[in-house]
Each structure stands twice: as structure tokens, then as C-alpha cells.
Design a protein around this motif. Structure first.
Motif, PDB file in Angstrom:
ATOM      1  N   UNK A  21       0.762  -1.152   0.239  1.00  0.00           N
ATOM      2  CA  UNK A  21      -0.432  -0.138   0.194  1.00  0.00           C
ATOM      3  C   UNK A  21       0.744   1.193   0.106  1.00  0.00           C
ATOM      4  N   UNK A  22       0.922   2.094  -1.097  1.00  0.00           N
ATOM      5  CA  UNK A  22       1.472   2.993  -1.018  1.00  0.00           C
ATOM      6  C   UNK A  22       0.729   4.323  -0.058  1.00  0.00           C
ATOM      7  N   UNK A  23       1.459   4.817   0.724  1.00  0.00           N
ATOM      8  CA  UNK A  23       0.511   5.957   1.294  1.00  0.00           C
ATOM      9  C   UNK A  23       0.019   7.156   0.765  1.00  0.00           C
ATOM     10  N   UNK A  24      -0.892   8.098   1.063  1.00  0.00           N
ATOM     11  CA  UNK A  24      -1.515   9.389   0.442  1.00  0.00           C
ATOM     12  C   UNK A  24      -0.312  10.017   0.260  1.00  0.00           C
ATOM     13  N   UNK A  25       0.026  10.975  -0.827  1.00  0.00           N
ATOM     14  CA  UNK A  25       1.450  12.102   0.015  1.00  0.00           C
ATOM     15  C   UNK A  25       0.239  13.496  -0.148  1.00  0.00           C
ATOM     16  N   UNK A  26       0.500  14.019   0.936  1.00  0.00           N
ATOM     17  CA  UNK A  26       0.590  14.738   1.441  1.00  0.00           C
ATOM     18  C   UNK A  26       1.512  15.928   2.125  1.00  0.00           C
ATOM     19  N   UNK A  27       1.387  16.658   2.414  1.00  0.00           N
ATOM     20  CA  UNK A  27       2.585  18.042   3.098  1.00  0.00           C
ATOM     21  C   UNK A  27       3.080  17.280   4.275  1.00  0.00           C
ATOM     22  N   UNK A  32       4.325   9.240  -8.798  1.00  0.00           N
ATOM     23  CA  UNK A  32       4.036   7.973  -9.862  1.00  0.00           C
ATOM     24  C   UNK A  32       2.958   7.418  -9.396  1.00  0.00           C
ATOM     25  N   UNK A  33       3.053   7.291  -7.862  1.00  0.00           N
ATOM     26  CA  UNK A  33       2.827   6.094  -6.771  1.00  0.00           C
ATOM     27  C   UNK A  33       1.513   7.303  -5.461  1.00  0.00           C
ATOM     28  N   UNK A  34       0.556   7.022  -5.456  1.00  0.00           N
ATOM     29  CA  UNK A  34      -0.463   8.038  -4.204  1.00  0.00           C
ATOM     30  C   UNK A  34      -1.298   7.428  -3.798  1.00  0.00           C
ATOM     31  N   UNK A  35      -1.691   6.695  -2.518  1.00  0.00           N
ATOM     32  CA  UNK A  35      -2.972   6.264  -2.024  1.00  0.00           C
ATOM     33  C   UNK A  35      -4.105   4.858  -3.049  1.00  0.00           C
ATOM     34  N   UNK A  36      -2.159   3.901  -3.374  1.00  0.00           N
ATOM     35  CA  UNK A  36      -2.585   2.718  -3.903  1.00  0.00           C
ATOM     36  C   UNK A  36      -1.777   1.615  -3.781  1.00  0.00           C
ATOM     37  N   UNK A  37      -2.457   0.766  -4.141  1.00  0.00           N
ATOM     38  CA  UNK A  37      -2.451  -0.555  -3.838  1.00  0.00           C
ATOM     39  C   UNK A  37      -1.451  -1.342  -5.141  1.00  0.00           C
ATOM     40  N   UNK A  38       0.077  -1.560  -5.135  1.00  0.00           N
ATOM     41  CA  UNK A  38       0.867  -2.211  -6.053  1.00  0.00           C
ATOM     42  C   UNK A  38       1.227  -2.688  -5.576  1.00  0.00           C
ATOM     43  N   UNK A  39       2.066  -3.914  -6.476  1.00  0.00           N
ATOM     44  CA  UNK A  39       2.885  -4.851  -7.107  1.00  0.00           C
ATOM     45  C   UNK A  39       4.610  -3.826  -6.390  1.00  0.00           C
ATOM     46  N   UNK A  40       5.025  -4.659  -5.984  1.00  0.00           N
ATOM     47  CA  UNK A  40       6.304  -4.014  -5.254  1.00  0.00           C
ATOM     48  C   UNK A  40       7.152  -4.404  -5.960  1.00  0.00           C
ATOM     49  N   UNK A  84      25.874  -6.534 -23.330  1.00  0.00           N
ATOM     50  CA  UNK A  84      24.621  -5.285 -23.985  1.00  0.00           C
ATOM     51  C   UNK A  84      23.759  -6.095 -23.725  1.00  0.00           C
ATOM     52  N   UNK A  85      22.965  -5.001 -22.987  1.00  0.00           N
ATOM     53  CA  UNK A  85      20.950  -5.443 -23.009  1.00  0.00           C
ATOM     54  C   UNK A  85      19.987  -4.279 -23.709  1.00  0.00           C
ATOM     55  N   UNK A  86      18.812  -4.578 -23.106  1.00  0.00           N
ATOM     56  CA  UNK A  86      18.092  -3.842 -24.147  1.00  0.00           C
ATOM     57  C   UNK A  86      18.551  -2.509 -23.746  1.00  0.00           C
ATOM     58  N   UNK A  87      17.975  -0.988 -23.830  1.00  0.00           N
ATOM     59  CA  UNK A  87      17.265  -0.523 -23.474  1.00  0.00           C
ATOM     60  C   UNK A  87      15.891   0.169 -22.899  1.00  0.00           C
ATOM     61  N   UNK A  88      15.262   0.711 -22.061  1.00  0.00           N
ATOM     62  CA  UNK A  88      14.244   0.339 -21.614  1.00  0.00           C
ATOM     63  C   UNK A  88      13.331   1.427 -21.598  1.00  0.00           C
ATOM     64  N   UNK A  89      12.685   2.148 -21.682  1.00  0.00           N
ATOM     65  CA  UNK A  89      11.768   3.454 -22.554  1.00  0.00           C
ATOM     66  C   UNK A  89      10.761   3.355 -20.618  1.00  0.00           C
ATOM     67  N   UNK A  90      10.965   4.738 -20.287  1.00  0.00           N
ATOM     68  CA  UNK A  90      10.229   5.097 -18.825  1.00  0.00           C
ATOM     69  C   UNK A  90       9.261   5.941 -18.967  1.00  0.00           C
ATOM     70  N   UNK A  91       8.006   5.873 -18.959  1.00  0.00           N
ATOM     71  CA  UNK A  91       6.443   6.720 -19.016  1.00  0.00           C
ATOM     72  C   UNK A  91       6.498   6.624 -18.241  1.00  0.00           C
ATOM     73  N   UNK A  92       6.437   8.192 -17.242  1.00  0.00           N
ATOM     74  CA  UNK A  92       6.426   8.631 -16.504  1.00  0.00           C
ATOM     75  C   UNK A  92       4.932   9.752 -16.347  1.00  0.00           C
ATOM     76  N   UNK A  93       3.861   9.839 -14.877  1.00  0.00           N
ATOM     77  CA  UNK A  93       3.140  10.691 -14.989  1.00  0.00           C
ATOM     78  C   UNK A  93       3.878  12.204 -15.310  1.00  0.00           C
ATOM     79  N   UNK A  94       3.086  12.895 -16.252  1.00  0.00           N
ATOM     80  CA  UNK A  94       3.733  14.561 -16.550  1.00  0.00           C
ATOM     81  C   UNK A  94       4.004  15.103 -14.316  1.00  0.00           C
ATOM     82  N   UNK A  95       5.325  15.798 -14.625  1.00  0.00           N
ATOM     83  CA  UNK A  95       5.138  16.818 -12.691  1.00  0.00           C
ATOM     84  C   UNK A  95       4.104  17.309 -12.995  1.00  0.00           C
TER      85      UNK A  95
END
Length: 572
Positions: free
Chosen positions: A240-246, A264-272, A343-354
Motif C-alpha cells: 500500500x502506497x501512502x497518500x502523498x500529503x504535506x 508516480x504512486x499515491x494512495x494506491x495498492x501496487x505490486x512492488x 549488452x542489454x536492451x534499453x527501456x523507455x520509462x513512461x512517467x506521469x507529467x510532473x
């Protein structure tokens, strides 16, 4: 006061049955067998999980059983060896040989591995009342983490043709791990919160290899193809990811709406965590034989591993050469060289807009993560060995290693690590009565592996420019004021080893010596690192008769180190 008492192998009957059977005078078949029956008693007091790393630590009195059998006749051999300690610790090996035509081996081993629990007690800090803090939560206090490791191994070698010595070789290996382990998830933004829980372990690795060996023009050649599969039977653990607050303005605007847009995550349950399902195909070619006055041995390989869950692959290309040539009746030279390209494949990281949807500055942090595995590794060495006198041998070795990283710490600007190696060894032997050796090794490393993110921060916000033309300095900007690439790897290392063996009589043998090492790295701009280790040892073996050996020994290790340490700071 912690106290551990362990009593192992209290023999009830060391040897119950032993003997040999002569099958007949014509084939001269001989069979030897022995049965061993015993018991062990173990008692653990207080916390002894590290001492009992390969034992669950149960107070127990259990039987032990062992069986050894060997039969041979006319170039044929059949042997079987087994040992039972408890239901999680046992082994059995079957080996059969029929002249030079067939060789077969099948083995099974099982052992238990126990790991202690990380109590996370170093995660406890607070900046001020109702402010930023580090916390931890053990959901399974006192849990025992252990898993059983089982290994099944088989090998076969079959001569297909006498002409050219064409031989088929194959092998299979399976490793199964079942049990439990500790899993730790972290969540943050206003509170750095770590959570520990017990997760199940069900890991399976299967490897199959097959190939051909032959003699071609006085060279031994071989080719092997292999397949390996790793997978886990357990679902990905979630947290469980805590809610992001001040930190203190928890319910106040604009903080209530601002903080979730930075994460990226706030107030949600995700695989870690997610174990891969990896398939690996490998090819290997071997060649050895006489070239000129010396002997050459070489191997070349290529492998490709793919994670089916992410469709990402790694490739490895390797080669190795070794050439040994006599220089005189009393000396020889051994030259070695090896190369590995990863050598290893490179990966594209898709993040929410800041700060998406917030007034003022926003930014898209999508990026391509270049693999830090991409590198070339090369090693060369030459060793000169000479018999100075009939009783004394001297060897001198020199080597050079180089690691070229493609994209670490930043893309297209990889660091290069170079190491010069030197070693001298003197060995003296006076028959079977006395032998001694003295070895010194020196290593000089340029730019050892370092963390490229920076260890410290410069003080003062005046070093940074507010993002987007506003007045706010964001946390991610502080990457720009980090400095001091940190490492615990030495730039200079010295190692000395002296070992001797003395045999005053045929029934007494004494081994003694000392190992010492010292390394340092004072090329860093803010600190220096050094380590010192001294380890003397003494062992005594008494052989009163052909069936009894009494061994006693003593070893002492003194280690001293000086290196970097850090504590949690909330503002750099």
C-alpha cells in the motif's frame, strides 16, 4: 547473554556393516559396501539463527544414515553414495562407467537455508514535531525465514566412434527453492515508510546442455548448446502506497492537491517486486592442442537471455585463450587473454507529467534508461615459472585488466577502470617432511567503480535557479548540487600469504601460516577509504593408525577498516 551449544554426530554405531564380495575368479568382480548409522543432537539457546544458518535450530535428536557401495569388474564401475541427516538435508550420488564407452552420473542434494530478520531499526528519525520522519512497520515480528534448496544433476558421456574419438555429452541440472523470505516495500513523500512482510518462495531453474567432442588433426574440439529457464510460481507481492500529503499541512490547500501530482504512486495498492521469467540460449566452442612447442587452449561463447515478462534481452560474447610453452628444461611461460562483451536492451520509462493539472511550471520526465550492463571487459596476463633448485620454485605473474562501460554514469560517457596486477611466489619443498611458500600480490587500480549519483550536497539554495521562472526550488533539482562520487573499492592493494607444512613423523602433520592484506583509496576529494586484515592459523593432524585421524586447529582474524558512513538528512 547469548549462548549456543551444538553437539553433532554423536555416533551410536559408526560402522555397522562393511565388507567386500569376490564375485568369481573369472571376471574378478569386486564389490565394497558400508553402512553408517548414527545420530545427532542439537540445542540452540537464545538467538542463534546465523550460527544455525543451515539448520532450522530445532532442539532435536534425530537418526543419521549413510550407505556407500562400489562395484567394479573388467573396466566397469558402479558406485553409489548417500547420506541422510534430516528430511531437508540429504544427498545421493550414482556413478556408472563402462570402459571408455559410457559414463553416467546422477545426483540429488537437499539443504535448508535460514535467514535472519532485518528489524529495520536503522529506519527511525524525525526532523521536528509533526514534520518529516522515517518509520518502519514489521508486520511479522519474530518470523522465521527459510527455504529448502534441492538440486538434481545428471551427466552422460557416450563414445559414438573410435575413429576421431567422437563423443556425445549432455547434462541436466534443476535447482528448486521453496519456503519463505522477507520482503520490504518502501513508500514516501511526507513520510519515508518501510514495511516488512513474509512472502512465499517458489523458484525453479532448469538447465539442459548437449554437444559433441572429437579429435581433429591433433586438436581436441567441442561444441555445446545450452538452454536455461528460470521462473517463479508465486504471484507478485503488493504493498500500500501512502497518500502523498504535506508533512504538516495535511488537509490544507494547495498542498492537498499539489503533492500527488509530483509522484508516480499515491494512495494506491501496487505490486512492488516482480521476478522475471528468463530463457537463455547459449553456444560454446572449445579448441585445445599442441601449437609449436607449447599447448593452446581456447573457448568462445555466445549467449542471449530474454525476460519474457518484459521482452528485454541481454547478449554476452566471450572468448578466452591460454598458451603454455617451455622456455628451458627448468622454466615455462603461461600466457592468458580473455574478453567479454555485454549488452542489454534499453527501456523507455513512461512517467506521469510532473505537476500535471497544477498552475505554473510542469515537465515531462519521460526518458530512455540506458543499461549500465553495457561494457567490454578484457584481461591479459603472463606468468613465468622456473625451478631455481631441485627443491625451490619461483613464479612471477603480471597482468592487466580493463573495463569499459558504455553508458555509466551517463549515456555515451562511460567510465573506464584499469587494473595492473603483479604477483611473486616462492615455494620450497624438502621431500614429504617440510614445505613452505611465500606469496606477495600487488594491484593498482585507476578509476575503480563508483556511484555516479554523488554522495554529498553543496550548501545553499543560491546555487540553484527556481524551475520554470518561478520562485520554487524542487527536490529533483538538488541532483545538480550533488558531488563526491563514492566508492569502497581500493586504488592500491597489497596481499601477503605465508603457509608451511611440517611432518616430523609419518603420524604427525603440522600446518601453519598467516594471511595479510592492506588496501586504500585516497583519490577521493572528500574522504579516504582503507582496510587492514591479518589472519594467522595453526592446524595439527595426528594419525595414530590407518583408521583414525585427530585434527585440531586455530585461526584468528583481525580486520580493521575505515570507510564512508551517512545518516538520514531531510534537507541534504
Amino acid at each position: 547473554m547469548k549462548k549456543t551449544i551444538t553437539l553433532l554426530s554423536v555416533c551410536l554405531t559408526v560402522l555397522v556393516l562393511s565388507g567386500s564380495v569376490l564375485a568369481g575368479e573369472t571376471d574378478q568382480a569386486v564389490t565394497n559396501y558400508s553402512v553408517w548409522i548414527g545420530s545427532h543432537y542439537t540445542e540452540f539457546t537464545d538467538n542463534a539463527k546465523k550460527i544455525g544458518e543451515y539448520n532450522l535450530g530445532n532442539t532435536e535428536m534425530l537418526p543419521e544414515v549413510g550407505l556407500d557401495l562400489m562395484s567394479r569388474s573388467k573396466g566397469k564401475l558402479l558406485s553409489f553414495s548417500s547420506y541422510y541427516f534430516d528430511d531437508q538435508n540429504m544427498r545421493a550420488i550414482l556413478h556408472a562407467v563402462s570402459g571408455d564407452r559410457l559414463s553416467f552420473e546422477l545426483s540429488y542434494r537437499s539443504m535448508v537455508i535460514q535467514n535472519g530478520q532485518d528489524l529495520l531499526t536503522n529506519i527511525a528519525a524525525k526532523e521536528a514535531a509533526a514534520a518529516k520522519m522515517l518509520t518502519h512497520d514489521i508486520t511479522d515480528p519474530g518470523a522465521d525465514y527459510n527455504y529448502t534448496r534441492q538440486e538434481i544433476l545428471s551427466k552422460v558421456s557416450l563414445l559414438l566412434s573410435e575413429k576421431g574419438k567422437v563423443r556425445f555429452v549432455a547434462a541436466h541440472r534443476s535447482i528448486l527453492k521453496n519456503g519463505t523470505e522477507q520482503a520490504i516495500a518502501s513508500t514516501h513523500c511526507f513520510s519515508c515508510h518501510l514495511t516488512s512482510e513474509t512472502v512465499a518462495v517458489d523458484k525453479r531453474t532448469h538447465t539442459v546442455e548437449a554437444g559433441l567432442e572429437a579429435e581433429v588433426s591433433n586438436f581436441d574440439v567441442g561444441y555445446t548448446v545450452g538452454y536455461r529457464l528460470f521462473e517463479s510460481g508465486m504471484a507478485d507481492p503488493e504493498a500500500r502506497w501512502d497518500e502523498a500529503v504535506h508533512p504538516w499541512n495535511i488537509d490544507a490547500e494547495p498542498y492537498l492537491s499539489e503533492f500527488p501530482t509530483r509522484l508516480v504512486y499515491s494512495d494506491t495498492t501496487q505490486p512492488y517486486a516482480a521476478l522475471p521469467r528468463t530463457e537463455k540460449i547459449s553456444h560454446k566452442v572449445r579448441l585445445k592442442g599442441k601449437v609449436g612447442k607449447g599447448r593452446l587452449a581456447s573457448s568462445f561463447g555466445y549467449s542471449k537471455a530474454t525476460n519474457d515478462r518484459t521482452d528485454l534481452s541481454t547478449d554476452a560474447l566471450s572468448g578466452a585463450l591460454s598458451y603454455a610453452v617451455p622456455l628451458s628444461p627448468k622454466s615455462r611461460l603461461i600466457a592468458k587473454a580473455s574478453m567479454v562483451r555485454l549488452t542489454a536492451d534499453d527501456i523507455f520509462i513512461d512517467l506521469p507529467t510532473f505537476r500535471e493539472g497544477r498552475p505554473g511550471w510542469t515537465e515531462d520526465f519521460d526518458h530512455t534508461r540506458y543499461s549500465s550492463l553495457d561494457r567490454s571487459v578484457a584481461k591479459v596476463s603472463a606468468e613465468f615459472i622456473s625451478r631455481i633448485t631441485p627443491k625451490m620454485t619461483l613464479s612471477i605473474l603480471a597482468g592487466y585488466d580493463r573495463v569499459d562501460r558504455d553508458d555509466y554514469p551517463v549515456p555515451d560517457e562511460g567510465w573506464t577502470t584499469s587494473t595492473l596486477r603483479g604477483q611473486a611466489k616462492l615455494r620450497y619443498r624438502k621431500g614429504l617432511k617440510y614445505s613452505t611458500s611465500l606469496k606477495y600480490r600487488f594491484e593498482k587500480t585507476t578509476d575503480p567503480f563508483m556511484s555516479g549519483r554523488g554522495f554529498f550536497e553543496d550548501v545553499g539554495r543560491d546555487l540553484l535557479t527556481p524551475a520554470g521562472g518561478g520562485s520554487t526550488i524542487f527536490y529533483h533539482q538538488r541532483e545538480e548540487i550533488r558531488y563526491q562520487n563514492i566508492t569502497t573499492e581500493p586504488t592500491v592493494a597489497h596481499k601477503v600469504e605465508w603457509s608451511s607444512s611440517w611432518r616430523p613423523t609419518s603420524k604427525v602433520n603440522v600446518n601453519f601460516g598467516v594471511k595479510g592484506s592492506y588496501d586504500k583509496n585516497n583519490d577521493l576529494d572528500s574522504l579516504d577509504v582503507n582496510h587492514l586484515s591479518v589472519q594467522p592459523n595453526l592446524f595439527l593432524n595426528l594419525i595414530p593408525n590407518s583408521r583414525t585421524v585427530v585434527t585440531a586447529g586455530f585461526t584468528l582474524s583481525h580486520q580493521k577498516s575505515r570507510g564512508p558512513i551517512t545518516v538520514a538528512l531531510f534537507d541534504g
